[in-house]
Write a protein that holds these residues in place. Structure first.
Motif, PDB file in Angstrom:
ATOM      1  N   ARG A 187       2.227   3.080  -2.194  1.00 56.61           N
ATOM      2  CA  ARG A 187       2.658   1.695  -1.955  1.00 56.61           C
ATOM      3  C   ARG A 187       2.720   0.905  -3.254  1.00 56.61           C
ATOM      4  N   GLU A 188       1.851   1.191  -4.180  1.00 56.52           N
ATOM      5  CA  GLU A 188       1.830   0.498  -5.469  1.00 56.52           C
ATOM      6  C   GLU A 188       3.074   0.787  -6.310  1.00 56.52           C
ATOM      7  N   THR A 189       3.812   1.839  -5.983  1.00 51.16           N
ATOM      8  CA  THR A 189       5.016   2.165  -6.753  1.00 51.16           C
ATOM      9  C   THR A 189       6.176   1.239  -6.420  1.00 51.16           C
ATOM     10  N   CYS A 190       6.016   0.414  -5.395  1.00 54.58           N
ATOM     11  CA  CYS A 190       7.064  -0.535  -5.019  1.00 54.58           C
ATOM     12  C   CYS A 190       6.394  -1.791  -4.494  1.00 54.58           C
ATOM     13  N   ARG A 191       5.971  -2.630  -5.403  1.00 53.71           N
ATOM     14  CA  ARG A 191       5.168  -3.805  -5.044  1.00 53.71           C
ATOM     15  C   ARG A 191       5.983  -4.931  -4.436  1.00 53.71           C
ATOM     16  N   GLU A 192       7.286  -4.961  -4.676  1.00 51.50           N
ATOM     17  CA  GLU A 192       8.104  -6.040  -4.127  1.00 51.50           C
ATOM     18  C   GLU A 192       9.415  -5.470  -3.600  1.00 51.50           C
ATOM     19  N   ALA A 193      10.011  -6.201  -2.693  1.00 47.54           N
ATOM     20  CA  ALA A 193      11.262  -5.753  -2.093  1.00 47.54           C
ATOM     21  C   ALA A 193      12.376  -5.766  -3.133  1.00 47.54           C
ATOM     22  N   ARG A 194      13.166  -4.733  -3.128  1.00 48.98           N
ATOM     23  CA  ARG A 194      14.324  -4.607  -4.023  1.00 48.98           C
ATOM     24  C   ARG A 194      15.364  -3.737  -3.342  1.00 48.98           C
ATOM     25  N   GLN A 195      16.412  -3.403  -4.034  1.00 50.86           N
ATOM     26  CA  GLN A 195      17.432  -2.534  -3.452  1.00 50.86           C
ATOM     27  C   GLN A 195      16.830  -1.149  -3.208  1.00 50.86           C
ATOM     28  N   VAL A 196      17.274  -0.527  -2.140  1.00 50.03           N
ATOM     29  CA  VAL A 196      16.756   0.786  -1.779  1.00 50.03           C
ATOM     30  C   VAL A 196      16.919   1.780  -2.929  1.00 50.03           C
ATOM     31  N   CYS A 197      18.011   1.684  -3.669  1.00 48.42           N
ATOM     32  CA  CYS A 197      18.230   2.625  -4.772  1.00 48.42           C
ATOM     33  C   CYS A 197      17.179   2.470  -5.869  1.00 48.42           C
ATOM     34  N   GLU A 198      16.429   1.361  -5.873  1.00 50.65           N
ATOM     35  CA  GLU A 198      15.384   1.122  -6.869  1.00 50.65           C
ATOM     36  C   GLU A 198      13.974   1.225  -6.272  1.00 50.65           C
ATOM     37  N   CYS A 199      13.863   1.665  -5.054  1.00 43.90           N
ATOM     38  CA  CYS A 199      12.577   1.715  -4.349  1.00 43.90           C
ATOM     39  C   CYS A 199      11.678   2.796  -4.938  1.00 43.90           C
ATOM     40  N   GLY A 200      10.552   2.373  -5.456  1.00 50.57           N
ATOM     41  CA  GLY A 200       9.592   3.306  -6.055  1.00 50.57           C
ATOM     42  C   GLY A 200       8.996   4.270  -5.041  1.00 50.57           C
ATOM     43  N   ILE A 201       8.810   3.814  -3.812  1.00 53.48           N
ATOM     44  CA  ILE A 201       8.242   4.682  -2.773  1.00 53.48           C
ATOM     45  C   ILE A 201       9.188   5.848  -2.498  1.00 53.48           C
ATOM     46  N   LEU A 202      10.454   5.531  -2.254  1.00 60.11           N
ATOM     47  CA  LEU A 202      11.423   6.592  -1.971  1.00 60.11           C
ATOM     48  C   LEU A 202      11.615   7.512  -3.169  1.00 60.11           C
ATOM     49  N   ARG A 203      11.635   6.941  -4.378  1.00 57.78           N
ATOM     50  CA  ARG A 203      11.794   7.744  -5.594  1.00 57.78           C
ATOM     51  C   ARG A 203      10.605   8.705  -5.744  1.00 57.78           C
ATOM     52  N   THR A 204       9.399   8.213  -5.568  1.00 61.25           N
ATOM     53  CA  THR A 204       8.201   9.041  -5.705  1.00 61.25           C
ATOM     54  C   THR A 204       8.173  10.139  -4.651  1.00 61.25           C
ATOM     55  N   LEU A 205       8.508   9.780  -3.415  1.00 67.68           N
ATOM     56  CA  LEU A 205       8.542  10.787  -2.352  1.00 67.68           C
ATOM     57  C   LEU A 205       9.558  11.880  -2.680  1.00 67.68           C
ATOM     58  N   GLN A 206      10.734  11.473  -3.175  1.00 72.11           N
ATOM     59  CA  GLN A 206      11.765  12.452  -3.527  1.00 72.11           C
ATOM     60  C   GLN A 206      11.314  13.340  -4.684  1.00 72.11           C
ATOM     61  N   GLU A 207      10.674  12.755  -5.684  1.00 69.71           N
ATOM     62  CA  GLU A 207      10.182  13.537  -6.833  1.00 69.71           C
ATOM     63  C   GLU A 207       9.161  14.573  -6.386  1.00 69.71           C
ATOM     64  N   HIS A 208       8.234  14.163  -5.528  1.00 72.26           N
ATOM     65  CA  HIS A 208       7.212  15.101  -5.040  1.00 72.26           C
ATOM     66  C   HIS A 208       7.829  16.185  -4.173  1.00 72.26           C
ATOM     67  N   ALA A 209       8.823  15.830  -3.383  1.00 68.79           N
ATOM     68  CA  ALA A 209       9.489  16.812  -2.533  1.00 68.79           C
ATOM     69  C   ALA A 209      10.205  17.859  -3.376  1.00 68.79           C
ATOM     70  N   GLN A 210      10.782  17.447  -4.509  1.00 70.03           N
ATOM     71  CA  GLN A 210      11.492  18.385  -5.386  1.00 70.03           C
ATOM     72  C   GLN A 210      10.522  19.250  -6.178  1.00 70.03           C
ATOM     73  N   GLN A 211       9.353  18.706  -6.525  1.00 70.53           N
ATOM     74  CA  GLN A 211       8.361  19.457  -7.292  1.00 70.53           C
ATOM     75  C   GLN A 211       7.713  20.556  -6.466  1.00 70.53           C
TER      76      GLN A 211
END
Length: 157
Positions: free
Chosen positions: A109-133
């Motif tokens: 949750r700390e990777t995306c502290r405020e609302a922004r565009q989905v393409c910049e969402c830290g939560i989704l980016r982190t989840l995707q990075e971990h899924a690829q690793q």
């Protein structure tokens, strides 16, 4: 009483009652001439016991063991104590897993502290990075200790 009455009396679905019968936890009742199951107060008592054990997150195998112990009331209850001690250990392990999961989710949750565009969402980016690793099937226990439900064999009905 018929299955619907037993279901209402014990707050259990008819499907679950049938499942417990198939799995041997609940004795199959006699049937009427019209082939309806006819349950007795003993069925209500046993099903209530099973439901209470399930509410304590006991597995069907643990409940089966407890029901066997009940059939030998003059025996020493040391094995009942052992069974419950083991179950307490499983619960304690699950609590630790849940606490670790909470920390992981808070860090995510700390990777995306405020609302922004989905393409910049830290939560989704982190989840995707971990899924690829480390792509891991959902049914495989996580190395990070994700909670997987009831500790033993048997479903949740």
């Amino acid at each position: 009483m018929k299955i619907g009455e037993l279901a209402r009396a014990t707050h259990t679905t008819a499907e679950t009652i049938r499942y417990y019968e198939r799995s041997g936890l609940l004795e199959a009742p006699p049937r009427s001439e019209g082939n309806y199951r006819l349950y007795t107060p003993a069925h209500v008592e046993r099903l209530s016991f099973i439901r209470h054990c399930r509410n304590l997150d006991m597995t069907l195998d643990e409940i089966r063991a407890l029901l066997r112990f009940q059939q030998e009331p003059l025996q020493n209850c040391a094995q009942v104590n052992d069974l419950l001690d083991e179950h307490i250990g499983h619960v304690a392990a699950r609590i630790r897993e849940l606490q670790a999961l909470e920390l992981q989710l808070q860090a995510l949750r700390e990777t995306c502290r405020e609302a922004r565009q989905v393409c910049e969402c830290g939560i989704l980016r982190t989840l995707q990075e971990h899924a690829q690793q480390d792509p891991e099937p959902a049914s495989t226990p996580s190395a990070e200790g994700h909670v997987h439900g009831t500790h033993g064999l048997g479903g949740r009905p």
